[in-house]
Scaffold this active site. Structure first.
Site, short mmCIF file in Angstrom:
data_model
loop_
_atom_site.label_atom_id
_atom_site.label_comp_id
_atom_site.label_asym_id
_atom_site.label_seq_id
_atom_site.Cartn_x
_atom_site.Cartn_y
_atom_site.Cartn_z
N LYS A 125 6.70 27.87 36.40
CA LYS A 125 6.22 26.77 37.25
C LYS A 125 7.38 25.79 37.45
O LYS A 125 7.87 25.20 36.47
CB LYS A 125 5.05 26.05 36.59
CG LYS A 125 3.77 26.85 36.66
CD LYS A 125 2.55 26.02 36.35
CE LYS A 125 1.30 26.81 36.69
NZ LYS A 125 1.33 28.24 36.37
N ASP A 163 6.04 30.33 40.39
CA ASP A 163 4.65 30.06 40.76
C ASP A 163 4.60 29.01 41.87
O ASP A 163 5.55 28.23 42.06
CB ASP A 163 3.88 29.49 39.56
CG ASP A 163 3.51 30.56 38.55
OD1 ASP A 163 3.59 31.76 38.88
OD2 ASP A 163 3.13 30.20 37.42
N GLN A 195 0.28 30.65 48.85
CA GLN A 195 -1.17 30.43 48.65
C GLN A 195 -1.86 30.49 50.01
O GLN A 195 -1.62 29.63 50.87
CB GLN A 195 -1.39 29.04 48.02
CG GLN A 195 -0.74 28.86 46.64
CD GLN A 195 -0.35 27.42 46.38
OE1 GLN A 195 0.30 26.77 47.21
NE2 GLN A 195 -0.69 26.91 45.20
N ARG A 216 4.53 36.94 46.06
CA ARG A 216 3.18 37.07 45.49
C ARG A 216 2.22 36.29 46.38
O ARG A 216 2.46 35.11 46.68
CB ARG A 216 3.14 36.48 44.08
CG ARG A 216 1.72 36.45 43.50
CD ARG A 216 1.67 35.65 42.21
NE ARG A 216 2.51 36.22 41.19
CZ ARG A 216 2.99 35.52 40.15
NH1 ARG A 216 2.71 34.24 40.03
NH2 ARG A 216 3.74 36.10 39.26
N LYS A 223 -4.77 33.19 46.56
CA LYS A 223 -5.59 32.29 47.39
C LYS A 223 -5.19 30.83 47.17
O LYS A 223 -5.24 30.02 48.09
CB LYS A 223 -7.07 32.48 47.06
CG LYS A 223 -7.61 33.83 47.52
CD LYS A 223 -9.12 33.91 47.34
CE LYS A 223 -9.62 35.31 47.69
NZ LYS A 223 -11.08 35.46 47.49
N GLY A 224 -4.80 30.51 45.94
CA GLY A 224 -4.44 29.11 45.62
C GLY A 224 -5.49 28.50 44.72
O GLY A 224 -6.68 28.59 44.99
N ALA A 225 -5.02 27.88 43.63
CA ALA A 225 -5.93 27.40 42.60
C ALA A 225 -6.06 25.88 42.58
O ALA A 225 -6.73 25.33 41.72
CB ALA A 225 -5.45 27.89 41.24
N HIS A 244 -8.39 39.15 42.57
CA HIS A 244 -9.41 39.99 41.91
C HIS A 244 -10.49 40.35 42.91
O HIS A 244 -11.48 40.96 42.57
CB HIS A 244 -10.04 39.22 40.74
CG HIS A 244 -9.04 38.54 39.88
ND1 HIS A 244 -8.64 37.24 40.09
CD2 HIS A 244 -8.30 39.00 38.85
CE1 HIS A 244 -7.70 36.92 39.21
NE2 HIS A 244 -7.48 37.97 38.45
N ARG A 299 -8.66 25.42 35.78
CA ARG A 299 -8.59 26.14 37.06
C ARG A 299 -9.40 27.44 37.01
O ARG A 299 -10.07 27.80 37.96
CB ARG A 299 -7.13 26.42 37.44
CG ARG A 299 -6.37 25.17 37.87
CD ARG A 299 -5.09 25.49 38.62
NE ARG A 299 -4.06 26.03 37.77
CZ ARG A 299 -3.18 25.31 37.08
NH1 ARG A 299 -3.21 23.99 37.15
NH2 ARG A 299 -2.26 25.89 36.33
N ARG A 300 -9.39 28.12 35.84
CA ARG A 300 -10.16 29.36 35.72
C ARG A 300 -11.67 29.06 35.72
O ARG A 300 -12.45 29.79 36.31
CB ARG A 300 -9.79 30.12 34.44
CG ARG A 300 -8.35 30.55 34.33
CD ARG A 300 -7.90 31.57 35.35
NE ARG A 300 -7.61 31.10 36.68
CZ ARG A 300 -6.48 30.50 37.08
NH1 ARG A 300 -5.52 30.26 36.21
NH2 ARG A 300 -6.31 30.13 38.34
#
Ligand code: FDA
Length: 308
Positions: A100, A134, A163, A184, A187-189, A227, A288-289
């Site tokens: 990051k 990232d 993203q 990579r 979608k973006g978090a 995913h 974020r998850r």
């Protein structure tokens, strides 16, 4: 809505205190994070490699406010890459690292971050692997892409992230694909304002599909980080349509999310890379998850309330 609310609330010191000290948190953290130390990260990498999965490792932490801390994060990556190399895990880029930019000093000045990233790239190259930067909140995107473009003069395999939630995503994909970059696509978090980002999930997904088409048709190396079963299916169809060889792109998923699907894809002969975070600074990553899956959040809140 829930996602945006949680991401906004996560800045509150009270919520942070509640989440980081609740005993129930540990099990959830363990399902998403490899452990606290580089040795934990290497152990998990070894296990994933044994089942044919590729790996990218992320030393958790972001928004570093102090040059000494940025240097310490850089040292951690350099040591990690050395350990992975010594175990033969980096051959052909089998295990690489994700960095990051704000963790290595982007907000302290682009030169600090660029010098630190160059050090990590050099250490990675020494053991036959590479680095991917990232993508963080939208304010960091332009400086990150600009810095990456300069660093590629010496480190041509430096990858970056687009993203699809950002309105600029498709244009970025076109520019990066034309230069043959490793990109990579995710979608973006982060929670972003409507002025720069799509707010409806459907628009984020449509943007993803457009970006996917650009990357799969371009000369670069697409890294399809999702995913989402529909987008994975579209990727497979596009690979057939464009005649892409299985080793000319890869799927990527996060550690602990849809592991059976990760294995299924790898078993078809596709390149499948798992993003493995480790370290003690897991709070922002965990939030974020939780935020991107209301079911996880509801489960977590219920367990906090019941104390079990
Ligand atoms: P979506 O959120 O729609 O989920 C699709 C399906 O995946 C869900 O229906 C569910 O089955 C499953 N799923 C998703 N999240 C889950 C969860 N937390 N728990 C359980 N199941 C879940 N973001 C960013 O802003 N910058 C970055 O640099 C990166 N880097 C990155 C690397 C890699 C390898 C991946 C896979 C992702 C990222 N991300 C990221 C995160 C990304 O932007 C996004 O937030 C998540 O991947 C979730 O989006 P999906 O594409 O999976 O779709």
């Amino acid at each position: 809505m829930l996602r945006r609310a949680l991401l906004a609330a996560s800045a509150s010191p009270r919520l942070r205190q509640l989440i980081t000290t609740a005993p129930q948190t540990r099990a959830i953290v363990d399902s998403y994070v490899a452990g606290e130390t580089a040795d934990d990260a290497v152990r998990v990498t070894r296990a994933l490699r044994a089942t044919g999965l590729l790996v990218t490792l992320d030393y958790l932490g972001e928004d570093t406010q102090d040059p000494a801390q940025a240097a310490a994060v850089t040292d951690e990556y350099v040591q990690l890459v050395g350990k992975l190399g010594a175990e033969g895990l980096t051959h052909g880029g089998a295990a690489e690292v994700s960095v990051k930019p704000t963790a290595v000093g982007l907000y302290l000045g682009p030169k600090i971050a660029a010098d630190n990233i160059a050090r990590i790239c050099a250490a990675a190259a020494e053991v036959g692997t590479m680095v991917t930067l990232d993508a963080e909140e939208h304010a960091a995107v332009e400086p990150t892409l600009r810095m990456a473009a300069k660093l590629r003069a010496d480190h041509g395999d430096l990858g970056c992230v687009v993203q699809s939630g950002l309105r600029r995503a498709e244009a970025d994909c076109r520019a990066l694909a034309a230069r043959g970059v490793r990109v990579r696509l995710c979608k973006g978090a982060y929670s972003e304002p409507e002025s720069v980002a799509f707010t409806a999930r459907r628009d984020v997904d449509l943007s993803y599909a457009r970006c996917l088409r650009v990357l799969m048709n371009g000369p670069g190396y697409p890294m399809i980080a999702t995913h989402d079963p529909r987008l994975i299916e579209i990727t497979g169809s596009l690979a057939l349509l464009t005649g892409r060889a299985p080793d000319s792109f890869e799927y990527q998923m996060l550690y602990g999310i849809r592991p059976a699907e990760q294995q299924r894809l790898a078993d078809t002969g596709a390149r499948m890379r798992v993003y493995v975070p480790y370290g003690g600074d897991w709070y922002a990553y965990l939030v974020r998850r939780l935020a991107e899956r209301p079911r996880n959040l509801a489960f977590f809140l219920r367990s906090l309330r019941s104390g079990g």
